[in-house]
Structures are given as structure tokens and as C-alpha cells.
Design an enzyme around this catalytic site. Structure first.
Site, mmCIF file in Angstrom:
data_model
loop_
_atom_site.group_PDB
_atom_site.id
_atom_site.type_symbol
_atom_site.label_atom_id
_atom_site.label_comp_id
_atom_site.label_asym_id
_atom_site.label_seq_id
_atom_site.Cartn_x
_atom_site.Cartn_y
_atom_site.Cartn_z
ATOM 1 N N LYS B 189 0.844 -1.193 0.000
ATOM 2 C CA LYS B 189 0.000 0.000 0.000
ATOM 3 C C LYS B 189 0.880 1.243 0.000
ATOM 4 O O LYS B 189 1.613 1.500 0.946
ATOM 5 C CB LYS B 189 -0.927 0.052 1.213
ATOM 6 C CG LYS B 189 -2.000 1.122 1.006
ATOM 7 C CD LYS B 189 -2.790 1.453 2.244
ATOM 8 C CE LYS B 189 -2.186 2.592 3.036
ATOM 9 N NZ LYS B 189 -2.123 3.886 2.330
ATOM 10 N N ALA B 224 -7.593 1.027 4.083
ATOM 11 C CA ALA B 224 -6.868 -0.010 3.337
ATOM 12 C C ALA B 224 -5.634 -0.508 4.087
ATOM 13 O O ALA B 224 -5.308 -1.695 4.036
ATOM 14 C CB ALA B 224 -6.458 0.523 1.958
ATOM 15 N N GLU B 263 10.580 1.267 10.329
ATOM 16 C CA GLU B 263 11.528 2.378 10.278
ATOM 17 C C GLU B 263 10.733 3.612 10.633
ATOM 18 O O GLU B 263 9.809 3.982 9.921
ATOM 19 C CB GLU B 263 12.156 2.458 8.881
ATOM 20 C CG GLU B 263 13.462 3.208 8.877
ATOM 21 C CD GLU B 263 13.242 4.681 8.668
ATOM 22 O OE1 GLU B 263 12.951 5.373 9.672
ATOM 23 O OE2 GLU B 263 13.344 5.109 7.525
ATOM 24 N N CYS B 302 14.030 10.628 6.898
ATOM 25 C CA CYS B 302 14.051 10.127 8.280
ATOM 26 C C CYS B 302 15.378 10.432 8.958
ATOM 27 O O CYS B 302 15.446 10.541 10.178
ATOM 28 C CB CYS B 302 13.825 8.626 8.292
ATOM 29 S SG CYS B 302 12.301 8.180 7.487
ATOM 30 N N GLU B 403 10.924 15.337 15.099
ATOM 31 C CA GLU B 403 11.241 15.299 13.686
ATOM 32 C C GLU B 403 10.274 16.212 12.949
ATOM 33 O O GLU B 403 9.104 15.892 12.772
ATOM 34 C CB GLU B 403 11.136 13.862 13.177
ATOM 35 C CG GLU B 403 11.705 13.718 11.804
ATOM 36 C CD GLU B 403 11.958 12.275 11.433
ATOM 37 O OE1 GLU B 403 11.779 11.381 12.265
ATOM 38 O OE2 GLU B 403 12.350 12.058 10.278
#
Lengths: 145, 507
Positions: B189, B224, B263, B302, B403
Site C-alpha cells: 500500500k 486499506a 523504520e 528520516c 522530527e
């Protein structure tokens, strides 16, 4: 037949942040309005504040109980919404809260498309956190000073 | 200077279809509920295609297709699977411009990056895992003279993968390549912010894959993603994103007792020791480039080096020159090859970044440059652009701890090595870090003392295949981008064989 206790909900183990006088978290009027509509679609709701990559920092809104809370979370407060019978709990991981606790949070909503499993995304909107620093008086009232 | 025509213009290298269905069992299948959602480009904010809004019914159909294909795919020889991955790589390479421009239009990032990094890295990644699976061996252990333990690698079967929006194609390939090499069938997805570019990739390579081996279901996480992640038909789930969803995915996985790889991001320190400015030479210049690396991919990485720790002896001079370097990052139309930094991926992302800039100011951090939304004029006025922003402050501030996922750098000073390590490790995360020093002993010790899965020494933001990538602490579980990811997509079958004709002696 032995009665099985229903009182084993792990959410009961979630520590409550002290400070009844001053709220740590609030709702913008638009967010409150949206929560009424989302409750019609999904039933009672809850928030868990995310961190990290991508949509990190977004408050994630789930059907209440979908996200399993535990001892590593803190309960920052319950958001009362006009038109909803039960207030909506707002939670965050305890480790993240250590870095956030000097700020008051307001759950707002903007146009957009968040990923993650938060229930508002299909409506073309995204919950977002607005922050302000607590004043010294508020910190004192919250027991943080 | 060259500017690619926008998709939809007559001379564009790529044209999106007006609508994308799900890719299931080797063909395009309309969503069961018949619903679609609009997909805007962050470049202008205007919708350029619509995409199937998948639900549990579509996920089940994709799982049917994957289950139907998994056994035969898992039995193919490694040479055959490696051949498929290599042919995919060749085909993508032959269509690099088309796919790169599609990716820029989808995500908003500068095509300078998609042409030189995202897509070439995806190509190399497929080739790496083609090689890795050919070279992988099982093992045998001789337990005693008559007893041998054989270890075979076997595919898991059907796996689920949920892809982030910051590198829609590269992150999909990071997950697809090891899964396919290991012989699994995939239901994937894409992120709802970036659902379309993967279909440009699929159009290019679909005929190379047996039907059902790769299935793509688009849609929203709650509609989904959740039925996929919570399905008892998948044997593993892989996710890149944030911590709350990461925990939720682990919760679903725990219900089915399946493994996860996650992650979940970071708040990576980029540490500059005094000696980087011992001379004003090529290395000093390289370190300044390292300081400006927070702007790569508009900060939507990231491992964005979003905390710069600069030693006291050079602080003023280094930060001043570093800010100047950041100010040279040119913003513009993402399809212009001169543009260094493009648009943020979505409106809510833009709003989030601006809210953090606001928090930073409230906390008393000083804006050294930037700090505003950028209006680039014309059709770009509707797009989502933020100036490269540098804050000076303290590590306890929220802009040093969260972040932001935007082009926002938070700079602070450290006194000595111990102070540097204390600040670097004072974070919930441990994905990336940078260490800059001319002294190899300092660089080595710092590299080992920082609690992060990837430490770049005297470079940053390099992502070659064969260098393991993954997090310590709350940054996740597993190591991508390296052959060790094969283990996360394989079962180990141990056959313990006795070659003795004699009874074992128990009964």
C-alpha cells in the site's frame, strides 16, 4: 460458573498527568466540530500523539480502544466536545511527554492528507497540534514548577 | 538550465492517466466500492489524477492474488528471480527520466534529486538484491560424526508492505527488492499523499513479473492499511512512518504473531568538531556542505541531519559560514534541473512545519535564516514551499527533539567530546548521525558512542546498497538496504539429519 472480571482494561494503568485546574490539551472549534462527525462514522474516539518520521508529530485519532495503551503512555486529559456524550482521551508516550510537557497543546485541523491510520484522513483533512508555552503560573498550578 | 515540461503538457516525458485502479493479479482492478480520491501535486497544489480508494474487500482480493502466486514464485530458482530483478532494473534505467519526473511531480521534490539519486538508487537496489540472492548460501553444522544440521532459506509467503510518501518509489523498491528476491509475494500500500508515481513504475515493469507476485492497493490508512496490517493472511508486515502507527502495526502483528520491520524516523545529530576548520581547504568546504544537508529532499528524510552540534572553538565562524551555505540553496520549480529544493509533500506537512517554526520562536530559539513559508509566485503560489530555516537554541527545545520533517535545522554548541556525546544521545531516536573530524580517533570513538544505526563519518546522506540502514531506540526494528534484510523475509528451515543406522539409545 466463575464470573470473569471485566476490570482488566490496560488503559486503567495509564498514568494520569496531575493538574486538574489547568488543562494540558484543548480543542479548536473546527476540530471539535469534526470530532462530532467522525464519532458518527466511527463511534467513540481517542487520540494518541505520534512522534518520528513522516506524519510524526500528528495527533492520531482512532476508534476508542483500537490503540492499546499501557504503562508507557500518559493521559494528558479528556477533551469534552459539545454534542458528544463522553469526552475524548488524549495520550502520549511517557518518554515523548518528557520533552513536550512544558507546552500546552491544542488539537486543530487543516486541509490535507495524512497517512497513518488516523480516522480523519479520508475526509481530506488532518489533525494538527498547535503549541504554546505554559506560563510560570500555569506550570505552578500543574505542579511542574 | 533545463526545465522539464509538466505532466499534462504536450512535450512532457511522462503522462499520468486520469485515473488509477488497484494493481491486483497482474491487472488493473476497480475498487469494490467504486470510490476514488483526488491526488494533487505539491508543485502547484492542483489535482492531476484520481486514485482508487481501497477498502478491506480490495485488500482481500489482493491477498487472494498474492496467495495464488506465492507458491510458484517461491519455488523459482534464485537465478530466475535474480533475472527478473535485473530486468526490472534495466527497464527502469531505460525509462529513468520518465519515472524521475513522475516522482518529482508526485512528491514535489526537485528533479535534480530524482534523476541523480532516487531512481538510480532504486535501480541499483534491485541489482544488489539480484546479486545478494544469487550469492546467498544456506549452512550446515556438523553436530557429530553422524549428525548434520542443514539450514535452508525459505520464503515467508505473502507479505504486507506500507510505504511512506517521502521517497515513494525508492522506499517501495527498498521493500520490494529483498521481499521478491527471497521469493515472497507482496501486497503493497503506497502512501495516500503519493499514490500515483508507483503506477508509472508498474506500467514500466509489470510484464516482467508473474501475475500476483506484486499487488498494489491504494487508499487511506484507516480503510486499506489497517485491513492489510491486521490481516491474518500475511506472514510479515513492513512499515516506514511514525511511532504511533508503528506501535499500532506491532499491536496488529502481535494478534497474528507475525514479525514486523519498522523504520520510524529520527532526530539525527550532525557533529562538527573544532578541527574541521583547522584549515580552510576542500575538507572545510565539505563540512559546510554537510551542515546544509538538512535541505536534501526538503528535509523530508528520516535521517535529516536536523540537529547540528558545533564545537565552541569554531562555533561563530562555522555557523556563520554554514548559514551562508544554506542560504545558497536555491528554491524553485521542482522540474527545473537548477532547483535544489522543491515543495513539501502536502499541505498538512507544510502546516506542521510552520507550527514547529512557531514553537521554536516561542521557546526562544533564534532564527538565523529563513523561518517563513516561501511564495515562489505564479503557478507555484498554490504549492507548499518553505524557506531553508536555521534555528539556534538548546537541545531541550521541542525543535531539537521532534522530527519536523522539513528544511529546518536546529543548531547548538558543545564544549568537548563528552558534551557532544551527551547532547547527541539525548533523543528518543537513533536512526542517523554525522561526525565530522580530521582526527580519525575522535571520529571513530564518536561513531561508536552515538546510539544510532547509521553514523556517517565525514559525509552525509549517502545511501548505497550494501550499507545497512535502520534504527536504535525508538527509530525502529530491522536493517534495510543490505543483504541482512533477506533474513527478515525468510524462514530458516533446519533439517537435523542422522546418518547413523543405530538406535539413539533412549528406549
Amino acid at each position: 460458573m466463575t464470573e470473569i472480571s471485566a476490570g482488566t482494561d490496560v488503559t486503567e494503568q495509564v498514568p494520569e498527568v496531575p493538574g486538574p485546574g489547568t488543562s494540558r490539551v484543548a480543542l479548536s472549534p473546527q476540530a471539535a466540530e469534526l470530532l462530532v462527525r467522525l464519532t458518527e462514522l466511527h463511534g467513540p474516539l481517542m487520540f494518541h500523539q505520534s512522534g518520528g518520521c513522516c506524519d510524526g508529530s500528528a495527533p492520531m485519532c482512532y476508534p476508542d480502544g483500537d490503540f492499546k495503551l499501557g504503562g508507557a503512555d500518559v493521559h494528558l486529559g479528556d477533551l469534552s466536545v459539545e454534542g458528544l456524550e463522553t469526552p475524548i482521551g488524549f495520550h502520549m508516550s511517557a518518554s515523548q511527554y518528557e520533552y513536550w510537557k512544558h507546552t500546552h497543546l491544542t488539537v486543530d485541523v487543516v486541509k490535507g492528507r495524512g497517512s497513518g491510520f488516523s480516522v480523519e484522513a479520508p475526509e481530506g483533512v488532518r489533525f494538527i497540534i498547535r503549541s504554546r508555552l505554559f506560563t510560570d503560573d500555569e506550570m505552578r498550578e500543574l505542579g511542574d514548577l | 538550465m533545463a526545465k522539464y515540461a509538466a505532466p499534462g503538457e504536450t512535450d512532457s516525458v511522462v503522462s499520468f492517466k486520469p485515473r488509477y485502479d488497484h494493481f491486483i493479479g497482474g491487472e488493473y482492478v476497480a475498487p469494490a466500492k467504486g470510490r476514488y480520491f483526488e491526488n494533487p501535486t505539491p508543485v502547484t497544489g492542483r489535482t492531476f489524477t484520481e486514485v482508487a480508494r481501497g477498502t478491506a474487500e480490495d485488500v482481500e482480493k489482493a491477498l487472494d492474488a498474492a496467495e495464488g502466486a506465492a507458491a510458484a514464485w517461491g519455488r523459482t530458482s534464485v537465478a530466475e528471480r535474480a533475472g527478473v530483478l535485473n530486468r526490472m532494473a534495466d527497464r527502469i534505467e531505460a525509462n529513468l527520466e520518465k519515472i524521475a519526473i513522475a516522482e518529482s511531480w508526485e512528491n514535489g521534490k526537485a528533479c535534480r534529486e530524482t534523476l541523480a539519486a532516487d531512481i538510480p538508487l532504486a535501480i541499483d537496489h534491485l541489482r544488489y538484491f539480484a546479486g545478494a540472492i544469487r550469492a546467498q548460501e544456506g549452512s550446515l553444522s556438523q553436530i557429530d560424526e553422524d549428525t548434520v544440521a542443514y539450514h535452508f532459506h525459505e520464503p515467508l509467503g505473502v507479505v504486507g508492505q506500507i510505504i511512506p510518501w517521502n521517497f515513494p518509489i525508492l522506499m517501495a523498491v527498498w521493500k520490494l527488492a529483498p521481499a521478491l528476491a527471497a521469493g515472497n509475494a507482496v501486497v503493497l500500500k503506497p502512501a495516500e499523499q503519493t499514490p500515483a508515481s508507483i503506477h508509472v513504475l508498474l506500467e514500466t515493469i509489470a510484464d516482467l513479473l508473474p501475475a500476483g507476485v506484486v499487488n498494489v492497493v491504494n487508499g487511506f490508512g484507516v480503510e486499506a492499511g489497517k485491513p492489510l496490517a491486521s490481516s491474518n493472511r500475511i506472514k510479515k508486515i513492513a512499515f516506514t512512518g511514525e511511532t504511533t502507527t508503528g506501535r499500532l502495526i506491532m499491536q496488529y502483528a502481535s494478534e497474528n504473531l507475525i514479525p514486523v520491520t519498522l523504520e520510524l524516523g529520527g532526530k539525527s545529530p550532525n557533529i562538527f568538531f573544532d578541527d574541521v576548520f583547522a584549515q580552510q581547504d576542500a575538507f572545510a568546504d565539505k563540512a559546510l556542505e554537510g551542515f546544509a544537508m538538512f535541505a536534501l529532499n526538503q528535509g523530508e528524510v528520516c535521517t535529516c541531519p536536523s540537529r547540528a552540534l558545533v564545537q565552541g572553538g569554531i562555533y561563530d565562524d562555522f555557523v556563520q559560514q554554514g548559514v551562508k551555505r544554506a542560504e545558497q540553496v536555491t528554491m524553485g520549480h521542482p522540474l527545473d534541473t537548477e532547483t535544489m529544493m522543491g515543495a513539501q509533500a502536502s499541505n498538512d506537512q507544510l502546516e506542521k512545519i510552520l507550527s514547529y517554526i512557531d514553537v521554536g520562536r516561542q521557546e526562544g530559539a533564534k532564527v538565523l535564516t529563513g523561518g517563513e513559508r516561501a511564495d515562489l509566485g505564479g503557478e507555484l503560489s498554490g504549492g507548499y514551499y518553505v524557506q531553508p530555516t536555521v534555528f539556534e537554541g538548546q537541545n531541550s527545545m521541542r525543535i531539537f527533539q521532534e522530527e519536523i520533517f522539513g528544511p529546518v535545522l536546529s543548531v547548538t554548541r558543545f564544549s568537548d567530546y563528552t558534551d557532544a556525546m551527551a547532547i547527541a544521545n539525548d533523543t528518543l531516536y537513533g536512526l542517523g548521525a554525522g561526525v565530522w573530524s580530521r582526527d580519525t580517533n575522535t571520529a571513530y570513538r564518536a561513531g561508536r558512542d552515538i546510539q544510532a544505526g547509521r553514523v556517517w563519518v565525514n559525509n552525509y546522506h549517502q545511501y548505497p546498497a550494501h550499507a545497512a540502514f535502520g534504527g536504535y531506540k525508538q527509530s525502529g526494528i530491522g536493517r534495510e538496504n543490505h543483504k541482512m534484510m533477506l533474513d527478515h523475509y525468510q524462514q530458516t528451515k533446519n533439517m537435523l539429519v542422522s546418518y547413523s543406522p543405530n538406535a539413539m539409545g533412549f528406549f
